[in-house]
Scaffold this active site. Structure first.
Site, PDB file in Angstrom:
ATOM      1  CD  GLU A 338      -2.784  -1.221   2.473  1.00 21.02           C
ATOM      2  OE1 GLU A 338      -2.783  -0.266   3.275  1.00 21.02           O
ATOM      3  OE2 GLU A 338      -3.459  -2.241   2.644  1.00 21.02           O
ATOM      4  CD  GLU A 430      -3.979  -5.660   3.794  1.00 22.29           C
ATOM      5  OE1 GLU A 430      -4.769  -4.835   4.288  1.00 22.29           O
ATOM      6  OE2 GLU A 430      -2.743  -5.580   3.914  1.00 22.29           O
TER       7      GLU A 430
END
Ligand code: CA
Length: 503
Positions: A338, A430
């Site tokens: 991320e 995720e």
């Protein structure tokens, strides 16, 4: 290819081409171009924002120039501020929602259809420009398309609803060739298995800090009767600055155990920064706000001590990966995740510093440590942050669309598919709530696997193992795990002799 700027240009070219219906930018492939030219997008509706339903602070204005109609909507300031288009569709099918908007800077804002989150669209031009939310499936009839504040600060001119181009099935024909040419046979077997299933099947996955017999796995099993195929683990507690504070972990042992039981493992690493750079609570030292580390300085050679400290941290994780390699366990390895979000320290100094660290990590683990059991899952989440095809096997996206949102997230999926050419496998590395596999198959959002994050996303915060339906309802989870497109632990063949793809 292989540098982020190139990739960004390519992604933009593909996006523009999709909007104009000219196919992909692969001019060299005459057949593909000719085939895609047969598709002509049709605008089935134009809706001016200033005539839409404006809620909260959103109001009509006409001071700026270049808009269509009588003006535009502006004032996206609070979370409840919205512009709702009432869209009429005469024929069920896939449509691109083309939003025309302007802003002083890069912005993203939410789109939902009939209350379901579909993703975000981007505004990045000062003049009114178009940005598509691609492949939204709409039944015939009336629909509410809402734009709600995420970053806010945009002028919204209009929405065009345009028929979407069909998906090219070639996007699912991904290569099983790993970027590390010395990858072990076992690692190649796993990648071959993933590629063979990609496009038709989706592996179920679940993060669980306490392994396959821990809380999250057990509550999923209680609700669905099934065990997830993929176990998600985190090297966080092996970070030296946590070990110094007494952290311990059994993540490596849990990974070996799940692999030996026929499962597949993925690891992320919430890399707690070296102690020297911790400025707040030590256990939050992966967030930029609890560190004062300057990755750009370190990667530019202006902080040699910092570089050495990072290398020592990598040594600690390499030690665990070596244990896994010695045990014959291939790992879906998702480091530096991320990054483009900017909330972790490794993403705080921008794309260049991040890419240098990613490549350094790749080379250190691959060349210095001889780690040949890794399948590299890049999770930078922005084309500009892509380190290059030679360092990436799979592309991961992390999406938390809210509570009980079961949409396929096709828009993000297609965005990730278009990061590279030819496309790589794309996975949902995720997620919060789980998407509906039927919707994913319908939309073509064939995520290689999903991997739900732990704690409240599936399990209540109680000492007894109790399912939390806050994000995904029990009936839905059961239905998703029973879906014939979904692979659970008991569906995985013996990967020990799975045929390696010849490519
Ligand atoms: Ca307008």
């Amino acid at each position: 290819m292989g540098n982020g700027k190139c990739m960004a240009g390519l992604a933009a070219a593909i996006m523009i081409c999709n909007l104009t219906g000219c196919g992909t930018a692969a001019d060299t492939d005459r057949q593909t171009v000719e085939e895609e030219e047969k598709f002509l997008p049709e605008t089935v509706g134009t809706y001016e924002a200033e005539e839409a339903e404006l809620i909260g602070n959103v109001h009509r204005e006409s001071n700026a120039s270049g808009y269509s109609g009588e003006g535009y909507a502006t004032g996206f300031e609070e979370d409840t501020d919205m512009c709702v288009f009432h869209v009429e569709i005469s024929e069920a099918g896939f449509y691109d929602l083309n939003f025309y908007s302007a802003s002083s800077d890069y912005k993203e804002n939410y789109v939902s259809v009939d209350g379901d989150s579909m993703g975000t669209f981007v505004t990045e031009t000062k003049e009114f420009g178009v940005s598509a939310l691609s492949r939204v499936y709409l039944e015939a009839g009336e629909h509410e398309v809402s734009v709600a504040k995420y970053w806010g600060w945009i002028d919204l001119d209009k929405l065009d609803v345009v028929t979407a181009a069909p998906i090219d099935p070639a996007i699912y024909q991904v290569s099983a060739k790993l970027c590390n040419e010395n990858a072990t046979d076992q690692t190649k077997r796993l990648m071959s298995y993933l590629c063979d299933n990609y496009g038709t099947k989706i592996l179920s996955g679940q993060y669980c800090d306490t392994g396959a017999f821990g809380k999250e796995f057990q509550v999923v099993k209680k609700v669905t009767g099934k065990t997830p195929a993929v176990l998600g683990l985190d090297f966080i507690e092996y970070s030296p600055s946590r070990v110094e504070n007494g952290s311990t972990s059994k993540a490596t042992e849990f990974a070996i155990q799940h692999w030996e039981n026929g499962g597949i493992v993925t690891f992320c690493w919430h890399w707690n920064a070296p102690s020297k750079y911790l400025t707040g609570q030590w256990y939050s030292g992966f967030y930029k706000e609890y560190t004062n580390i300057d990755l750009a300085k370190i990667m530019n050679g202006e902080d040699e001590e910092g570089y050495d400290l990072l290398m020592k941290d990598i040594d600690a994780i390499a030690e665990q990966l070596l244990i896994l390699q010695d045990a014959g366990v291939p790992v879906l390895w998702r480091p530096l995740h991320e990054a483009a979000g900017g909330w972790f320290w490794w993403g705080d100094a921008g794309a260049d510093a991040y890419k240098k660290l990613y490549i350094c990590l790749y080379e250190k683990l691959t060349d210095e440590y001889g780690l040949n059991n890794l399948i590299w899952v890049w999770n930078g989440q922005d084309a500009d942050w892509y380190p290059g095809d030679e360092y990436v096997d799979i592309i991961g996206e992390d999406i938390y669309p809210g509570e009980r949102v079961y949409t396929s997230q096709i828009n993000k999926y297609m965005e990730a598919v278009n990061y590279t050419n030819p496309p790589k496998m794309v996975v949902l590395s995720e997620n919060g709530c789980v998407f509906d596999p039927d919707l994913a198959v319908r939309d073509g959002a064939m995520w290689g696997f999903w991997c739900t994050w732990g704690s409240e996303f599936v399990a209540k915060n109680t000492s007894i193992f109790s399912y939390s339906d806050q994000y995904t309802e029990e009936d839905a989870l059961k239905r998703f795990y029973e879906n014939e497109a979904v692979i659970t632990l008991d569906d995985i063949p013996d990967l020990g002799d799975y045929p390696i793809r010849e490519e």
